[in-house]
Write a protein that holds these residues in place. Structure first.
Motif, PDB file in Angstrom:
ATOM      1  N   LYS A  17     -11.554   2.156   2.169  1.00 54.98           N
ATOM      2  CA  LYS A  17     -11.453   0.715   1.945  1.00 54.98           C
ATOM      3  C   LYS A  17     -12.750   0.023   2.359  1.00 54.98           C
ATOM      4  O   LYS A  17     -13.259  -0.846   1.649  1.00 54.98           O
ATOM      5  CB  LYS A  17     -10.273   0.151   2.725  1.00 54.98           C
ATOM      6  CG  LYS A  17     -10.107  -1.349   2.556  1.00 54.98           C
ATOM      7  CD  LYS A  17      -8.793  -1.842   3.085  1.00 54.98           C
ATOM      8  CE  LYS A  17      -7.698  -1.685   2.070  1.00 54.98           C
ATOM      9  NZ  LYS A  17      -6.417  -2.248   2.462  1.00 54.98           N
ATOM     10  N   GLY A  59      -8.161  -0.857  -4.359  1.00 55.56           N
ATOM     11  CA  GLY A  59      -6.747  -1.016  -4.714  1.00 55.56           C
ATOM     12  C   GLY A  59      -5.925   0.231  -4.488  1.00 55.56           C
ATOM     13  O   GLY A  59      -4.734   0.153  -4.186  1.00 55.56           O
TER      14      GLY A  59
ATOM     15  N   ASN B 429      -5.484  -6.909  -1.385  1.00 53.34           N
ATOM     16  CA  ASN B 429      -5.793  -5.576  -0.860  1.00 53.34           C
ATOM     17  C   ASN B 429      -6.541  -5.603   0.463  1.00 53.34           C
ATOM     18  O   ASN B 429      -6.855  -4.552   1.007  1.00 53.34           O
ATOM     19  CB  ASN B 429      -6.644  -4.802  -1.890  1.00 53.34           C
ATOM     20  CG  ASN B 429      -5.843  -4.425  -3.120  1.00 53.34           C
ATOM     21  OD1 ASN B 429      -5.017  -3.527  -3.072  1.00 53.34           O
ATOM     22  ND2 ASN B 429      -6.068  -5.127  -4.224  1.00 53.34           N
TER      23      ASN B 429
END
Lengths: 162, 512
Positions: A17, A59, B429
């Motif tokens: 991430k 995502g 997210n």
């Protein structure tokens, strides 16, 4: 039996991430710099290929990890970046280069690398990883159970919320 | 547009188009009887399966621009134009990984029906949600206006009305199309929209595949097409070089905007709320991607065949590149198939237009009042009224800007993408994104896009400067998209960690 998320939780670092966000942030700034003429347009071409891949990385990551999705993301990155790099290198070779599929190779590369291969990789990659990584039945049931029990009252935030 | 009048020369085309219009109208009336609640109207009662949702998503995304503007653009700028359409190969996957699952799961835990709803739930910010609703309305006026204008041009082309009615033809043709859209949009809302999309989508896919085959055959095969174009003085080798005919920043800018900007298109995002079971998302990228790729074949086929036919002397050079599709369909395709394709193009325009009137009505009746801390008493009735108002405003706007179909469409796509994509795609997210960052990003995306487009196009305020600080070939929509992403990420990184927690159920959705 160790499920796929636990397996990857042990063996993969928590970086997917963060890497995606750094790529997105840097790519946005590089794009803006090329738009005002501070950097070469070639750099924009390269970050334009990275941008959707970084978004998919963001995502698809769960608890910071990509799990089996790492192969899909890597494949897409190689295909998009490789194709854009190829198009840049093959500019101006329409007459000299050999033909593929009856088209000049630079045109065939555009169709193969940005049209056909990404469709196959993302379409089957999504289906392949869906039940083991993207949306597991037990996670969905847990969410639905939670929604039944602890659903907060629908409200419009008051002014203080802003 | 060609001078031919199919209503006299090829009546089969008109008959097929009329049959199509009859079927669509029947679906509208049928759907109206199944629309009882505001959820039915906006999200088809959240009871739609994979195939219908996939076709509705595909149909909503593809408008007259793909079938009319696309081949025309290829005729004008060569293969560089394909950077607009070929990202469809992976944008369905991008949508599903980044936003679709989370939007659909939000609908499991909250009563969300629109994109501003999702922003309100995620950020608990009326300012962010209200700005998102304004962006939806602004973008919709442009996008819907472009669709209505394209539809008017198509109806003129099929029925040859300009020969009878002169300058009054276009407003009347647009009025006819508008009436048809309103018939099923007002009555059936999204129930009508999705079932019409299924019919329309299937038609578009079949027609595109057949036309591609005819285009390749008409040009003498891909090798002969390439050879004709390369050796032609009018087109030349640069036509077949994807980065050869336009500045690099324009070609790659198309790719960037039409790939990443997809994440902010409310008419597509809206569709994910309708899916009856989130597990059906599994095959969504493959189904949506494949059907979209099939439709792109018509762009590719006609876009390459018409220049080759011009180079071979089979048709005269086009004065208006937008005539590429009608010219090919009327001259090189059997009348029955041409009728189906014309109907398919009308279908594409109408399904996109229907989606837009629906989401704009939701923004006006549901989202904006909610952002202002109010609720409309009878949302269903006011939604139907809003549909009429939005459609009429868009038609008036389009007529006032008459010849700017592609400009309006690109501007609207950019407005949606720049304003909404970062707040939705990153915000769903990354928990660190604050309401302030989302609000700033939405304002930046919308403001930069509107300002740059205005500076680039306006001619009446001569003292205003042009955007000369931008490098040659830069697309304003690419600037606004990159700027809104940069603003959202930088503010989120640099600002202190948010002290206002996200609701637990929303966090659960974000962590899945």
């Amino acid at each position: 039996m160790v499920n796929v998320q636990e397996r990857y939780a042990v063996t993969r670092p928590m970086t997917a991430k963060r890497v995606s966000l750094i790529l997105l942030g840097v790519s946005s700034l590089v794009a803006l710099a090329t738009f005002v003429g501070l950097l070469s347009p070639v750099l924009f071409a390269l970050v334009a290929g990275l941008f959707p891949v970084a978004l998919i990385g963001l995502g698809a990551s769960r608890k910071g990890r990509l799990g089996p999705m790492v192969w899909v993301v890597l494949a897409l990155a190689v295909i998009l970046e490789g194709t854009i790099l190829g198009l840049l290198l093959l500019r101006g070779t329409v007459l000299t280069g050999p033909a593929w599929l009856g088209l000049p190779r630079v045109a065939a590369l555009q169709l193969l690398g940005l049209f056909v291969l990404p469709l196959v990789v993302t379409g089957f990659g999504y289906a392949w990883t869906f039940q083991s990584w993207t949306l597991r039945d037990e996670d969905l049931e847990r969410l639905r159970a939670r929604a039944k029990v602890g659903r907060p009252a629908e409200k419009v935030p008051d002014e203080g919320d802003d | 547009m060609p001078d031919a009048h199919p209503v006299f020369d090829k009546p089969v085309i008109v008959v097929v188009a009329l049959i199509y219009l009859g079927v669509v109208t029947a679906i509208g009336f049928w759907s109206a009887r199944r629309t009882h609640t505001v959820q039915d109207f906006f999200i088809a009662g959240q009871g739609v399966g994979l195939v219908v949702t996939a076709f509705a998503t595909m149909s909503a995304a593809f408008s007259g621009f793909v079938f009319i503007g696309g081949p025309g653009l290829t005729y004008r700028m060569g293969l560089a134009s394909l950077f607009i359409s070929i990202p469809v190969s992976f944008t369905a996957g991008l949508l599903c990984w980044v936003v679709a699952k989370r939007l659909r799961l939000l609908a499991e835990v909250r009563d969300v029906m629109t994109v501003p709803d999702a922003i309100l739930v995620r950020y608990r910010s009326r300012a962010a949600s209200g700005l998102a609703a304004i962006a939806v309305v602004v973008g919709t006026i442009g996008y819907l206006g472009a669709q209505l204008l394209a539809m008017g041009v198509m109806i003129e082309s099929i029925f040859g009305t300009r020969a009878w009615l002169g300058e009054g033809s276009l407003p009347l043709a647009m009025g006819a199309g508008l009436t048809l859209i309103l018939l099923y949009a007002v009555g059936g809302g999204m129930v009508a929209g999705v079932y019409t999309d299924l019919f329309q989508g299937a038609l578009m896919v079949l027609a595109a595949g057949a036309v591609f085959a005819y285009a390749v055959v008409a040009g003498g095969g891909t090798a002969a097409i390439a050879e004709s174009i390369m050796t032609s003085d009018a087109f030349g080798p640069a036509f077949l070089d994807p980065l050869g005919n336009v500045p690099l920043l324009t070609a790659i800018g198309f790719f960037f905007v039409f790939a990443v900007g997809n994440l902010g298109q409310p008419h597509m995002l809206h569709k994910f709320y309708m899916l009856d079971d989130p597990r059906k998302l599994k095959w969504m990228p493959l189904v949506v991607g494949t059907t979209q790729a099939m439709c792109v074949l018509i762009w590719l086929g006609i876009g390459l065949a018409v220049p080759a036919l011009v180079a071979q002397g089979q048709i005269p050079p086009l004065v208006n590149p937008d005539a590429a599709s009608p010219t090919f369909l009327l001259g090189f395709v059997p009348a029955l198939l041409a009728g189906l394709v014309f109907a398919g193009i009308l279908a594409a325009i109408m399904s996109t237009a229907d989606s837009f009137v629906n989401i704009a009505a939701a923004a006006l009746v549901h989202d904006l009042p909610r952002a202002l801390g109010r609720r409309v008493a009878n949302e269903l009735r006011w939604s139907r009224i809003a549909v009429v108002v939005v459609a009429l405003c868009s038609a008036a706007f389009a007529l006032a800007y008459g010849d700017l179909i592609a400009l309006l469409g690109t501007f609207a796509f950019g407005t949606f993408g720049a304003a909404l994509a970062p707040a939705i795609a990153i915000g769903l997210n990354w928990q660190r994104v604050t309401a302030a960052a989302a609000t700033a990003s939405i304002a930046t995306g919308m403001g930069v896009n509107l300002s740059l487009e205005f500076l680039a196009k306006q001619t009446f305020l001569t003292w205003l400067p042009k955007a000369t600080f931008l490098a040659p070939g830069v697309l304003p929509t690419a600037v606004s998209l990159a700027a809104s992403f940069a603003v959202l990420i930088l503010i989120s990184w640099l600002a202190p960690r948010p002290d206002q927690p996200i609701d637990d159920d929303v966090v659960a959705v974000m962590e899945m």
